[in-house]
Design a protein around this motif. Structure first.
Motif, PDB file in Angstrom:
ATOM      1  N   PRO A 197       0.363  -1.092  -0.338  1.00 56.25           N
ATOM      2  CA  PRO A 197       0.151   0.205   0.193  1.00 56.25           C
ATOM      3  C   PRO A 197       1.122   1.312   0.310  1.00 56.25           C
ATOM      4  N   ASP A 198       0.133   2.241  -0.766  1.00 53.47           N
ATOM      5  CA  ASP A 198       0.824   3.894  -0.749  1.00 53.47           C
ATOM      6  C   ASP A 198       0.890   3.929   0.879  1.00 53.47           C
ATOM      7  N   ARG A 200       0.225   7.218   1.423  1.00 56.14           N
ATOM      8  CA  ARG A 200      -1.343   8.044   1.661  1.00 56.14           C
ATOM      9  C   ARG A 200      -2.498   6.569   1.627  1.00 56.14           C
ATOM     10  N   CYS A 201      -2.662   5.540   1.628  1.00 55.54           N
ATOM     11  CA  CYS A 201      -3.452   4.647   2.069  1.00 55.54           C
ATOM     12  C   CYS A 201      -3.154   3.941   3.762  1.00 55.54           C
ATOM     13  N   VAL A 206      -9.885   3.793   3.193  1.00 57.21           N
ATOM     14  CA  VAL A 206      -9.294   3.954   1.439  1.00 57.21           C
ATOM     15  C   VAL A 206      -9.337   3.312   0.828  1.00 57.21           C
ATOM     16  N   CYS A 208      -7.913   1.867  -2.169  1.00 54.96           N
ATOM     17  CA  CYS A 208      -6.174   1.853  -2.957  1.00 54.96           C
ATOM     18  C   CYS A 208      -5.834   1.231  -3.745  1.00 54.96           C
ATOM     19  N   TRP A 218      -8.835  -2.228  -0.617  1.00 54.74           N
ATOM     20  CA  TRP A 218     -10.375  -1.404   0.689  1.00 54.74           C
ATOM     21  C   TRP A 218      -9.668  -1.487   2.034  1.00 54.74           C
ATOM     22  N   MET A 219      -8.934  -0.360   2.115  1.00 58.58           N
ATOM     23  CA  MET A 219      -8.106   0.065   3.336  1.00 58.58           C
ATOM     24  C   MET A 219      -8.632   0.306   4.850  1.00 58.58           C
ATOM     25  N   ARG A 224      -5.969  -4.083   5.740  1.00 58.35           N
ATOM     26  CA  ARG A 224      -6.366  -4.628   4.089  1.00 58.35           C
ATOM     27  C   ARG A 224      -7.567  -5.350   4.548  1.00 58.35           C
ATOM     28  N   THR A 243      -4.585  11.767  -4.974  1.00 56.15           N
ATOM     29  CA  THR A 243      -5.701  11.802  -3.818  1.00 56.15           C
ATOM     30  C   THR A 243      -7.222  12.577  -3.812  1.00 56.15           C
ATOM     31  N   LYS A 313     -11.775   8.308   0.830  1.00 61.56           N
ATOM     32  CA  LYS A 313     -10.868   8.589   0.805  1.00 61.56           C
ATOM     33  C   LYS A 313     -10.305   7.851  -0.815  1.00 61.56           C
ATOM     34  N   VAL A 315      -7.208   6.481  -3.247  1.00 54.93           N
ATOM     35  CA  VAL A 315      -5.985   7.167  -3.795  1.00 54.93           C
ATOM     36  C   VAL A 315      -5.302   5.974  -4.573  1.00 54.93           C
TER      37      VAL A 315
END
Length: 318
Positions: A197-198, A200-201, A206, A208, A218-219, A224, A243, A313, A315
């Motif tokens: 994951p990035d 930002r996730c 998020v 992701c 789906w985080m 996860r 984002t 969010k 990303v």
């Protein structure tokens, strides 16, 4: 005395003429003989002597069969093609060829699954084909061109007609060569390994999405929850990176620009959304979207759609 003799001779002559002519009246064409032997038309014109006209003998004196064998009717067909009565009586009747019972044909195999079908049985078919190397992707439950090609490949290897349709013979052959798929075989998380994951996730809720691994995770708070395969837009209609946030959800959405269905749509940037794609389910990565993030596993995105909320969010990264 002379008058009496002449009268007697006249009466005798009249009697002979009466016997020779007879008193049977033959019905004329279209007439119906009544109980008194008269036709509907009646009159002297309807009378006929035996043997005259059609040659029909008088009913009061039917012809007797000849004792001379040489004079009996033979079985030789007449010029008109009919057979004499004696031949018809001695020869067995033949059944017309059109009335004979046709030999039973071979029954065609029953169709079990075909292109356009979508069910758990199709998912099992795909999983079983994957076990023996005829289906190189994760099961989707949709019978598209890729599934039909895989079925045709299996049929060709086993000496069956390469129809691409799963009939009863093909299905029984496949069941005998494979084992019952496990849950992970039926519902694998993704076709490819899920990317790390990035950063930002790792916080909050998020979606992701990795363009490199072509997966969506789906985080929730860095954990996860689920993952699924995705595809993106072409070079002419690329999917935006960055984002974003989910600003609108539409369960039964239809594109006003392309007039195509976008079920479970979650919009994140203008007209771009994460949504289910029947085309992706059928053709895989041979196609592309118009910029949206396509998901090919409908049950997974249906579950995701129920969990994601407006404001979550998104990303998208390499």
């Amino acid at each position: 005395m002379l008058r009496t003799s002449a009268l007697r001779r006249g009466l005798a002559t009249a009697a002979v003429l009466a016997v020779g002519v007879g008193c049977t009246v033959r019905p004329t064409d279209g007439g119906t003989a009544g109980a008194d032997g008269k036709s509907g038309g009646g009159g002297a014109a309807a009378m006929a002597t035996p043997g005259a006209g059609s040659g029909t003998p008088s009913p009061s004196a039917p012809p007797r069969p000849s004792k001379n064998p040489a004079a009996r009717p033979s079985a030789t067909p007449s010029p008109s093609g009919s057979v004499s009565p004696s031949a018809s009586a001695s020869s067995p009747a033949r059944t017309p060829s059109s009335a004979r019972t046709p030999s039973p044909g071979v029954a065609k195999p029953r169709t079990v699954m075909a292109s356009g079908a979508e069910s758990d049985q199709v998912r099992e078919l795909q999983a079983r084909l994957r076990q023996i190397g005829h289906f190189g992707r994760t099961p989707t439950g949709y019978y598209g061109t890729l599934t039909a090609t895989a079925v045709a490949s299996f049929q060709g290897k086993r000496g069956l007609s390469r129809t691409g349709t799963t009939d009863s013979v093909t299905w029984e052959k496949l069941l005998g060569m494979t084992k019952k798929p496990t849950r992970d075989e039926l519902w694998p998380p993704t076709e490819r390994p899920v990317a790390a994951p990035d950063p930002r996730c790792l916080k909050g809720r998020v979606l992701c999405i990795s363009k490199n691994s072509r997966t969506l995770s789906w985080m929730v708070d860095g954990k996860r929850v689920s993952s699924m395969d995705v595809r993106f837009g072409s070079e002419y209609t690329p999917t935006r990176e960055g984002t974003f946030t989910v600003f609108w959800k539409s369960r039964h959405h239809v594109s006003t620009l392309y007039d195509t269905a976008m079920p479970y749509a979650m919009f994140f940037s203008g007209g771009q959304a994460v949504h289910y794609s029947a085309d992706f389910a059928a053709r895989g990565y041979t196609g592309a979207s118009h910029g949206c993030v396509n998901v090919r596993d409908e049950p997974k995105i249906a579950s995701l759609f129920a969990e994601v909320k407006t404001g979550d969010k998104v990303v998208i990264y390499w």
